[in-house]
Write a protein that holds these residues in place. Structure first.
Motif, mmCIF file in Angstrom:
data_model
loop_
_atom_site.group_PDB
_atom_site.id
_atom_site.type_symbol
_atom_site.label_atom_id
_atom_site.label_comp_id
_atom_site.label_asym_id
_atom_site.label_seq_id
_atom_site.Cartn_x
_atom_site.Cartn_y
_atom_site.Cartn_z
ATOM 1 N N ARG A 16 0.904 -1.305 -0.124
ATOM 2 C CA ARG A 16 0.063 -0.004 -0.004
ATOM 3 C C ARG A 16 0.858 1.141 0.079
ATOM 4 N N GLY A 17 0.558 2.486 -0.878
ATOM 5 C CA GLY A 17 1.057 3.365 -0.608
ATOM 6 C C GLY A 17 0.565 4.002 0.492
ATOM 7 N N ALA A 18 1.550 4.852 1.385
ATOM 8 C CA ALA A 18 1.205 5.422 2.818
ATOM 9 C C ALA A 18 1.566 6.686 2.886
ATOM 10 N N ALA A 19 2.437 7.258 3.609
ATOM 11 C CA ALA A 19 2.456 8.748 3.890
ATOM 12 C C ALA A 19 3.553 9.037 2.614
ATOM 13 N N GLY A 20 2.821 10.341 1.853
ATOM 14 C CA GLY A 20 3.436 10.776 0.760
ATOM 15 C C GLY A 20 2.825 11.119 -0.464
ATOM 16 N N GLY A 21 1.435 10.861 -0.273
ATOM 17 C CA GLY A 21 0.485 10.991 -1.353
ATOM 18 C C GLY A 21 1.039 10.171 -2.554
ATOM 19 N N ASP A 22 1.039 10.906 -3.828
ATOM 20 C CA ASP A 22 1.416 10.421 -5.123
ATOM 21 C C ASP A 22 2.565 9.613 -5.305
ATOM 22 N N GLU A 23 3.628 10.064 -4.541
ATOM 23 C CA GLU A 23 4.935 9.591 -4.729
ATOM 24 C C GLU A 23 4.951 8.204 -3.553
ATOM 25 N N ALA A 24 4.288 8.169 -2.700
ATOM 26 C CA ALA A 24 4.158 6.847 -1.907
ATOM 27 C C ALA A 24 3.457 5.931 -2.775
ATOM 28 N N ASN A 25 2.475 6.295 -3.673
ATOM 29 C CA ASN A 25 1.627 5.115 -4.493
ATOM 30 C C ASN A 25 2.770 4.662 -5.534
ATOM 31 N N ILE A 26 3.395 5.620 -6.161
ATOM 32 C CA ILE A 26 4.635 5.383 -7.075
ATOM 33 C C ILE A 26 5.626 4.358 -6.528
ATOM 34 N N PHE A 27 6.155 4.620 -5.264
ATOM 35 C CA PHE A 27 6.963 4.033 -4.691
ATOM 36 C C PHE A 27 6.288 2.377 -4.517
ATOM 37 N N ALA A 28 5.003 2.290 -3.961
ATOM 38 C CA ALA A 28 4.533 0.947 -3.918
ATOM 39 C C ALA A 28 4.716 0.359 -5.240
ATOM 40 N N GLY A 29 4.411 0.916 -6.313
ATOM 41 C CA GLY A 29 4.384 0.274 -7.482
ATOM 42 C C GLY A 29 6.045 -0.096 -7.987
ATOM 43 N N ASP A 30 6.880 0.530 -7.508
ATOM 44 C CA ASP A 30 8.400 0.183 -7.476
ATOM 45 C C ASP A 30 8.738 -0.947 -6.652
ATOM 46 N N LEU A 31 8.038 -1.109 -5.558
ATOM 47 C CA LEU A 31 8.133 -2.257 -4.712
ATOM 48 C C LEU A 31 7.718 -3.502 -5.225
ATOM 49 N N LEU A 32 6.564 -3.496 -6.084
ATOM 50 C CA LEU A 32 6.009 -4.370 -6.561
ATOM 51 C C LEU A 32 6.821 -4.918 -7.700
ATOM 52 N N ARG A 33 7.481 -3.922 -8.571
ATOM 53 C CA ARG A 33 8.271 -4.221 -9.665
ATOM 54 C C ARG A 33 9.463 -5.075 -9.197
#
Length: 352
Positions: A112-129
């Motif tokens: 899940r993207g947590a603290a950090g808004g859009d950037e947190a969601n982008i990082f969640a995608g990076d972790l999945l990758r």
């Protein structure tokens, strides 16, 4: 340790005798169960037999030291067997550590993207990758069960099943908050931001004995969505189940059949509820478990990914590598190996 090893060896020999009995050989399930138990003991028994042989050779060599004709050869035998005995004892100590019964299982992973808004969601995608590449390197299969895409990329939430050999043994340390420090693609001033995404890893357990009342469930169905949010079919096949007493929500949309999605969602719900119960039990004894690496709580900050320094640091064991770019491409092995090694050290220290 010798008493433990003798008990294990005796049990191994008993299993060999049991497996030769006609009434056992004719029972497929019995053979499977006993063979599995014997297989789990084989490495320990083989190393113990090797240890006994080395100890016997050592004792024989000691009796020859006093003989001038054999003194030099005996001293070499003593040194060689003494070193082997030390090494075998260390290996047996590790093998005798109680194994996690879930180590060989597949996992359900939630990011899940947590603290950090859009950037947190982008990082969640990076972790999945990152986990997808790591899974591919290990020959595992990864299936997306549910995804909610972020408005600027990545995911606000994504759940997947990772299947393969000993998946949980490698990924069980990944639960917690992952922190990223970098200049986001959405940042216009070039400033480094800190954002977080949370990871939850649960073993895929079969036949979970948890009673779930139909009246405690809220079931919603809707159109499945693919990349970009477009509907991938026109039927209400996606299923969302809410367990009202615990407010636990599971969603499944990867199957085209609503019935299959519901069955899988129910399985995921049972796994989540079971995992919550296990977490509660661990928290109750957590203060006495000094050997455990971290709490496994999603709010615990476990790792930082620092892009300006190309550094990954796991805070639980104080371990850093200066190759973040390779880690994000799935080269997680050095971090995972360090966690496994530290885990074994702490368990050995705890037993002592």
């Amino acid at each position: 340790m010798k008493n433990k090893l003798e008990t294990i060896k005796k049990r191994y020999e008993e299993l060999s005798e049991e497996l030769m009995k006609p009434e056992v050989m004719s029972d497929f399930n019995k053979v499977k169960t006993l063979s599995k138990e014997q297989s789990d003991l084989k490495e320990i028994v083989d190393k113990y037999n090797e240890l006994l042989l080395c100890e016997n050779n050592l004792n024989e060599a000691k009796t020859l030291v006093a003989d001038p004709d054999f003194k030099g050869l005996a001293e070499l035998e003593i040194e060689e067997n003494s070193n082997k005995i030390t090494k075998l004892n260390e290996e047996l100590e590790i093998l005798l550590i109680p194994k996690d019964e879930n180590d060989g299982k597949n996992v359900i992973m939630e990011i899940r993207g947590a603290a950090g808004g859009d950037e947190a969601n982008i990082f969640a995608g990076d972790l999945l990758r990152m986990y997808t590449y790591y899974a591919e390197k290990n020959g595992w299969k990864i299936e997306i069960d549910h995804e909610l895409e972020g408005t600027s990329g990545g995911f606000s939430q994504v759940e997947c099943t990772i299947k393969g050999e000993n998946v949980y043994s490698k990924l069980k340390y990944e639960s917690g908050a992952h922190r990223v420090q970098r200049v986001p693609v959405t940042e216009t001033q070039g400033r480094v931001h800190t954002s977080t995404a949370t990871v939850l890893v649960m073993p895929e357990v079969d036949d979970v004995d948890i009673e779930i009342k139909e009246s405690d469930l809220k079931i919603d169905v809707y159109h499945s969505s693919g990349a970009g949010g477009q509907s991938v079919n026109t039927s209400n096949s996606a299923v969302r189940i809410t367990h009202l007493p615990t407010n636990t929500v599971v969603t499944c949309q990867n199957e085209r059949s609503q019935l299959k999605n519901k069955d899988k969602a129910m399985k995921l719900l049972k796994i989540k509820l079971y995992d919550n119960l296990q977490q509660q039990k661990e928290q109750e004894v957590g203060s006495t478990r000094k050997t455990k690496i971290g709490t496994g709580d999603r709010s615990e900050k476990i790792r930082t990914y620092n892009y300006p320094q190309n550094r990954v640091t796991d805070h639980r064991i104080g371990f850093s590598v200066m190759n973040l770019d390779r880690v994000m491409d799935g080269d997680l092995e050095p971090v995972i190996d360090a966690l496994i090694t530290e885990d074994l050290k702490r368990k050995l220290a705890g037993e002592e």
